[in-house]
Design an enzyme around this catalytic site. Structure first.
Site, short mmCIF file in Angstrom:
data_model
loop_
_atom_site.label_atom_id
_atom_site.label_comp_id
_atom_site.label_asym_id
_atom_site.label_seq_id
_atom_site.Cartn_x
_atom_site.Cartn_y
_atom_site.Cartn_z
N ASP A 73 2.41 1.87 3.33
CA ASP A 73 3.40 0.91 3.85
C ASP A 73 4.80 1.38 3.46
OD1 ASP A 73 1.16 -0.65 4.38
OD2 ASP A 73 1.42 -1.84 2.55
N HIS A 113 0.88 -1.17 0.00
CA HIS A 113 0.00 0.00 0.00
C HIS A 113 0.92 1.22 0.00
CE1 HIS A 113 -2.30 -3.06 2.30
NE2 HIS A 113 -3.38 -2.53 1.76
C1 XLS Z 1 -7.55 -6.95 4.09
C2 XLS Z 1 -6.98 -7.16 2.78
C3 XLS Z 1 -5.84 -6.24 2.41
C4 XLS Z 1 -5.64 -6.23 0.93
C5 XLS Z 1 -4.85 -5.07 0.43
O1 XLS Z 1 -8.24 -7.77 4.64
O2 XLS Z 1 -6.63 -8.50 2.65
O3 XLS Z 1 -4.69 -6.61 3.08
O4 XLS Z 1 -5.03 -7.40 0.49
O5 XLS Z 1 -5.45 -3.87 0.72
#
Ligand code: XLS
Ligand code: NI
Ligand code: NI
Length: 439
Positions: free
Chosen positions: A107, A104
């Protein structure tokens, strides 16, 4: 900015040593050059590391703070930490032999005080990540924007009832798409985050869904304009954080994509734990996506069967992984998607080596599942049984029905002629025991 600091001293490159190895820092089944189903394991899986779990989340939960000591998170300057984290992440992936990563925007780089500062922070880290990619050969599987953590998104991003929130979401998606294109990412993900609702009496669901459709069309158009040739992915999830998430499951998302004319640019990113949260199996969700030609990528993890929550455990359930690999192989592979470990070690797994062990366990589980699934595909007793179960549609009136050559009146008339059909066993226990003998 890059330092020569080693973040995981004492851990060397992880190699394949075979099933008999007792070395906990070695692969027992994942042999990246071994060919199964016409591709090497490395090509079949395109394994990816999830930046947020492995390098951002120190193990905090609603009842307590983090338990892991992140040696890249020691400065008072968040940008300095972000650069150190990037070095640590690339050291980890290089040592693991993991060829891809996913992030993200937040991140990779901290949010700034203004929209511009946030974009500048991200750009600085993306430039450095590009250098790291060239140095190591590691690639970006997908980028995404975090449109759920900041309080402004508490009522959603694209589906927020307040228009003033939407430009913020757009600025983040634009910057994250720019980053993904700059880093040569193969995919761009939308996980619904807080796109959903908790109370119908204060929600205009139709309006919110229309807004989401329009927002995604804008993102697609912008992405294509700046040269993004990869796949946009939606990641279904039924609940958490919202009580009702709009991207409930694969079938719901497929309907949504068709409704808003997105089906040629978007596919699905199927996550194991989201499938079980929706009361489906992982394999079911993969199959639904694959049957619609919309299986794009996989978030590999495993839910806690005793409570069903999105606990994002590392996948070590061989049976579940085998069922999944069967669908993937039958679909002709995962294409330009991959297997992203959207998974976290338990809060009490605090040794720095635990993150290696967890990824090794996940990669070995899937490698072994691939070998078993490949065997099952050649297991005539199962494959022939499934085909033969439908053989009454291959000729005569069954074929006429499939071809649309019978109307309801004609179909009904056949009941008089046929008499009571003979019962045909589904042979589930037999198939289950054959599967077990292949494991
Ligand atoms: C949350 C999601 C998230 C996505 C990316 O539950 O799995 O981690 O993979 O935003
Ligand atoms: Ni996910
Ligand atoms: Ni998830």
């Amino acid at each position: 900015m890059s330092t020569n600091k080693e973040y995981f001293p004492g851990i060397e490159r992880i190699f394949y040593q075979g099933p008999d190895s007792n070395d906990h820092l070695a692969f027992r089944y994942y042999d990246e050059n071994f060919v199964v189903g016409g591709k090497t394991m490395k090509e079949q899986f395109r394994f990816a590391m999830a930046y947020w779990h492995s390098f951002c989340n120190a193990g905090s939960d609603p009842f307590g703070s983090g338990t892991r000591h992140f040696t890249w998170n020691v400065s008072n300057d968040p940008m300095e930490n972000a650069f150190a984290k990037l070095d640590a992440a690339f050291e980890f992936m290089s040592k693991m032999g993991i060829p891809f990563y996913c992030f993200h925007d937040r991140d990779l780089a901290p949010e700034g005080a203004t929209v511009q500062e946030s974009a500048d922070n991200l750009k600085a880290l993306v430039d450095r990540a590009g250098e790291k990619q060239s140095e190591t050969g590691i690639r970006l599987l997908w980028g995404t924007a975090n449109l759920f953590s900041h309080p402004r998104y508490m009522n959603g991003a694209a589906t927020n009832p307040d228009f003033n929130v939407l430009p913020y979401a757009a600025s983040q998606v634009k910057a994250a798409l720019d980053a993904t294109v700059q880093l040569g990412g193969d995919n761009y993900v939308f996980w619904g985050g807080r796109e959903g609702y908790s109370f119908l009496m204060n929600t205009d669901m139709k309006k919110e869904l229309d807004h989401m459709g329009r927002f995604l069309q804008m993102a697609r158009d912008y992405g294509r304009k700046i040269g993004f040739e990869g796949t946009f992915l939606i990641e279904p999830k039924p609940m958490e954080p919202s009580l009702h998430q709009y991207d409930f499951d694969a079938a719901t998302v497929i309907g949504f994509l068709h409704q808003y004319g997105l089906e040629n640019d978007f596919k699905l990113n199927i996550e194991a734990n989201h499938a079980t949260l929706a009361n489906h199996s992982f394999a079911h969700e993969l199959r639904v996506a694959s049957d619609a030609n919309l299986l794009g990528s996989i978030d590999a993890n495993h839910g806690e069967p005793l409570n069903g929550w999105d606990t994002d455990n590392f996948p070590t359930n061989l049976y579940e992984a085998t069922e999944a690999m069967l669908v993937v192989l039958e679909s002709g592979g995962i294409g330009n998607g991959g297997f992203n470990f959207d998974a976290k070690t338990r809060r009490n797994s605090t040794d720095p080596e635990d993150i290696f062990i967890a990824h090794i366990a996940g990669m070995d589980t899937f490698a072994r599942a691939l070998l078993i699934a490949d065997k099952l595909l050649n297991e005539k007793r199962i494959m022939d049984f499934r085909n033969n179960r439908y053989q009454s549609f291959n000729t005569g009136n069954g074929l006429a029905f499939e071809n649309g050559d019978l109307n309801l009146n004609e179909l009904a008339a056949l009941a008089h002629q046929y008499g009571e059909p003979e019962l045909q066993s589904g042979k589930q226990e037999l198939i289950e025991s054959i599967i077990n003998s292949c494991i």
